[in-house]
Scaffold this motif. Structure first.
Motif, PDB file in Angstrom:
ATOM      1  N   VAL A   8       0.848  -1.194   0.000  1.00 46.80           N
ATOM      2  CA  VAL A   8       0.000   0.000   0.000  1.00 46.80           C
ATOM      3  C   VAL A   8       0.882   1.241   0.000  1.00 46.80           C
ATOM      4  O   VAL A   8       1.833   1.353   0.781  1.00 46.80           O
ATOM      5  CB  VAL A   8      -0.928  -0.001   1.228  1.00 46.80           C
ATOM      6  CG1 VAL A   8      -1.768   1.260   1.265  1.00 46.80           C
ATOM      7  CG2 VAL A   8      -1.826  -1.229   1.202  1.00 46.80           C
ATOM      8  N   GLU A 105      -9.866  -2.578   1.874  1.00 45.53           N
ATOM      9  CA  GLU A 105     -10.055  -2.395   0.444  1.00 45.53           C
ATOM     10  C   GLU A 105     -11.383  -1.708   0.127  1.00 45.53           C
ATOM     11  O   GLU A 105     -11.489  -0.962  -0.848  1.00 45.53           O
ATOM     12  CB  GLU A 105      -9.968  -3.732  -0.295  1.00 45.53           C
ATOM     13  CG  GLU A 105      -9.957  -3.554  -1.802  1.00 45.53           C
ATOM     14  CD  GLU A 105      -9.785  -4.849  -2.561  1.00 45.53           C
ATOM     15  OE1 GLU A 105      -9.729  -4.786  -3.802  1.00 45.53           O
ATOM     16  OE2 GLU A 105      -9.700  -5.910  -1.927  1.00 45.53           O
ATOM     17  N   PHE A 108     -10.582   1.917   0.418  1.00 47.06           N
ATOM     18  CA  PHE A 108      -9.779   2.397  -0.706  1.00 47.06           C
ATOM     19  C   PHE A 108     -10.639   2.595  -1.955  1.00 47.06           C
ATOM     20  O   PHE A 108     -10.509   3.589  -2.667  1.00 47.06           O
ATOM     21  CB  PHE A 108      -8.645   1.408  -1.011  1.00 47.06           C
ATOM     22  CG  PHE A 108      -7.509   1.438  -0.049  1.00 47.06           C
ATOM     23  CD1 PHE A 108      -6.909   2.633   0.321  1.00 47.06           C
ATOM     24  CD2 PHE A 108      -7.012   0.254   0.494  1.00 47.06           C
ATOM     25  CE1 PHE A 108      -5.845   2.661   1.216  1.00 47.06           C
ATOM     26  CE2 PHE A 108      -5.947   0.270   1.380  1.00 47.06           C
ATOM     27  CZ  PHE A 108      -5.374   1.471   1.741  1.00 47.06           C
ATOM     28  N   GLU A 148      -8.813   6.919   3.183  1.00 46.34           N
ATOM     29  CA  GLU A 148      -7.468   6.486   2.802  1.00 46.34           C
ATOM     30  C   GLU A 148      -6.604   6.244   4.045  1.00 46.34           C
ATOM     31  O   GLU A 148      -5.880   5.238   4.144  1.00 46.34           O
ATOM     32  CB  GLU A 148      -6.811   7.547   1.917  1.00 46.34           C
ATOM     33  CG  GLU A 148      -7.441   7.709   0.541  1.00 46.34           C
ATOM     34  CD  GLU A 148      -6.841   6.746  -0.472  1.00 46.34           C
ATOM     35  OE1 GLU A 148      -6.004   5.913  -0.077  1.00 46.34           O
ATOM     36  OE2 GLU A 148      -7.221   6.827  -1.653  1.00 46.34           O
TER      37      GLU A 148
END
Length: 523
Positions: A8, A105, A108, A148
């Protein structure tokens, strides 16, 4: 969704949009036009996979144009709140077992899609919350940042938890891991209706908890847009349940529910203390002490000594006091100036404040409306109090427009004990007080029940060092404004009646939504 396997990238804050560039201004205007065509729709509750329309509705209106309806949102009852709670309880049993990187995820992907539709999300806040372009853009950017940042933080916690620096003991394998708490009730505010709503909710979810979300009744449509986004990215049904409703009915019911494991709240001191009292009571069948994460506002101030850059200080005072009409818990509603430069700073502040124009957020005026009629009437009441407590320099009443418009108002020569220096007004009202010297100014700053943000302007390093140690607030800024905390850069939360100093956007925030479990295995 498939589990992340790639490394990441490091976190970087979302850039703000420069609306002085024609292409950015045009893009925002296009988003406003698109959203305007969607105003007036009806929005349901989300409980698990069910979309529920109720007869009782919350009607969201544009505070800058009260004839314009943003949308009608179904309103939950206690019975539907109970259904949402049981749904969240059931979903928790599977969600808590989803690997942390897989949970991350979802955040994200949601951040990616929000970034692609950034102006559209901002446009909803222009209409529903009365934010101008820059304020709405910053709100959306912060929402992206929270997703984020917390996604990365959850990965970090999950990957490092088994390597905590425990004292080694021969013959044993000892590990400390962080596990989710359970079902959380999330109660966000209306003033950052996307950013704080998103941050509070996704922090709980990525930590492995399920959520019952009760949005602010003045800004439920933008909250619904976030819920739709999370559904769009495939978040499993029941992890996030959306139930707008009365705080006195639905909010209190959920706070006292025996299955509620934690309450995450941002709002006024009065409501926060009410929630704290209810959460402290043990309900029948409750087997834990509920955790409260609360951010409850402030009476923030800017101190200016005689060595400071007076132009920079005056600009910071005005920006802190009147950004988003002063409707920020970090708003600098007090300015405390040492007497040797008092008159100069007062004159500079008054000159800058008098240039601020008031009008429709859709047309990007610097100052827009306050959020609703209740706020409008309360703030005007404080202005009348201010006329008895200080010298009116700028503003002093309602402004023109078909909405809840109030003139940016500045009072000088206010005593430190005056109501407008002590009580949170949450509107475009600035009180200025005179101090004998810089130490006296710090004493005056600290003379409040709150302790959220503050700023200290000086060119003397020894004074700055003293201020860093003695100015009592959760976020202290030197030679800059006291608003505008960035995720990951300025972890945000305050002391005293400003809340639990939970430091949103900081490395330890997710720990508030987890509990530490020690396992010890004999080898």
């Amino acid at each position: 969704m498939t589990q992340l396997t790639q490394k990441v990238a490091p976190f970087a804050t979302e850039p703000f949009t420069d609306f002085s560039l024609p292409e950015n201004k045009q893009a925002m205007e296009a988003a406003l036009a698109k959203v305007k065509n969607e105003l007036g729709k009806s929005y349901p509750l989300h409980i698990g996979s069910d979309k529920i329309e109720t007869g009782d509705k919350i009607v969201s209106i544009n505070p800058g144009n009260v004839d314009q309806t943003i949308g009608t949102v179904s309103k939950a009852s206690k019975e539907l709140a109970e259904q949402a709670m049981q749904t969240a309880v059931g979903a928790f049993e599977t969600w808590k077992r989803v690997p942390a990187r897989e949970r991350a995820e979802f955040l994200f992907e949601a951040a990616k899609r929000m970034r692609e539709r950034k102006h559209e999300f901002s446009a909803w806040m222009v209409y529903e919350a009365g934010k101008n372009y820059a304020e709405a853009d910053a709100d959306t950017a912060e929402a992206i940042d929270f997703m984020e940042y917390y996604a990365r933080e959850m990965i970090r916690l999950s990957e490092t938890s088994i390597h905590q620096p425990l004292v080694k003991l021969e013959g044993e394998d000892n590990r400390l891991t962080y596990i989710p708490l359970g079902v959380g009730v999330v109660i966000p505010p209306w003033n950052f209706p996307l950013a704080i709503c998103v941050g509070m909710t996704t922090a709980a979810i990525v930590s492995g908890n399920t959520v019952v979300l009760k949005p602010a009744s003045t800004t439920p449509v933008i909250a619904h847009k976030f819920v739709e986004l999370m559904e769009e990215v495939g978040l499993p049904a029941g992890v996030l349940n959306f139930i707008p409703g009365s705080g006195a009915e639905v909010g209190d019911y959920l706070t006292m529910h025996p299955k509620t494991r934690f309450i995450s709240f941002t709002g006024s001191k009065e409501v926060g203390l009410h929630i704290n009292r209810l959460a402290a009571q043990t309900s029948e069948g409750q087997i834990w002490i509920k955790r409260l994460v609360a951010e409850m506002g402030g009476k923030d101030g800017i101190v200016v000594d005689e060595t400071a850059d007076l132009d920079a200080a005056a600009a910071a005072i005005v920006a802190s006091a009147f950004g988003f009409q002063g409707q920020k818990c970090s708003a600098g509603s007090r300015a405390i100036i040492v007497e040797s430069v008092y008159d100069k700073v007062v004159d500079k502040v008054a000159a800058l404040a008098s240039k601020l124009t008031v009008g429709l957020p859709e047309l990007n005026y610097p100052i827009g409306p306050v959020v609703d009629k209740t706020s409008y009437e309360r703030i005007l009441g404080y202005i009348e109090i201010g006329k008895t407590e200080g010298r009116l320099l700028v503003g002093g009443g309602a402004a023109e427009g078909n909405g809840y418009y109030i003139q940016p108002t500045v009072f000088a020569d206010v005593d430190g004990k005056a109501r407008i220096m002590q009580e949170e007004i949450f509107g475009p009202v600035l009180a200025i007080a005179k101090a004998k010297d810089w130490k006296h100014a710090i004493e005056m700053f600290n003379d409040t029940e709150f302790g959220l943000t503050g700023a200290f302007f000086s060119a003397v390093e020894e004074r700055i060092e003293e201020a860093l140690e003695t100015v009592h607030c959760g976020n202290l800024y030197i030679n800059r404004k006291c608003t505008g905390a960035l995720v990951g850069v300025h972890p945000f939360g305050g002391f005293n009646m400003s809340g639990t100093d939970s430091k949103a956007g900081g490395h330890d925030y997710l720990l508030l939504f987890t509990q530490a479990k020690l396992t010890s295995r004999k080898l």
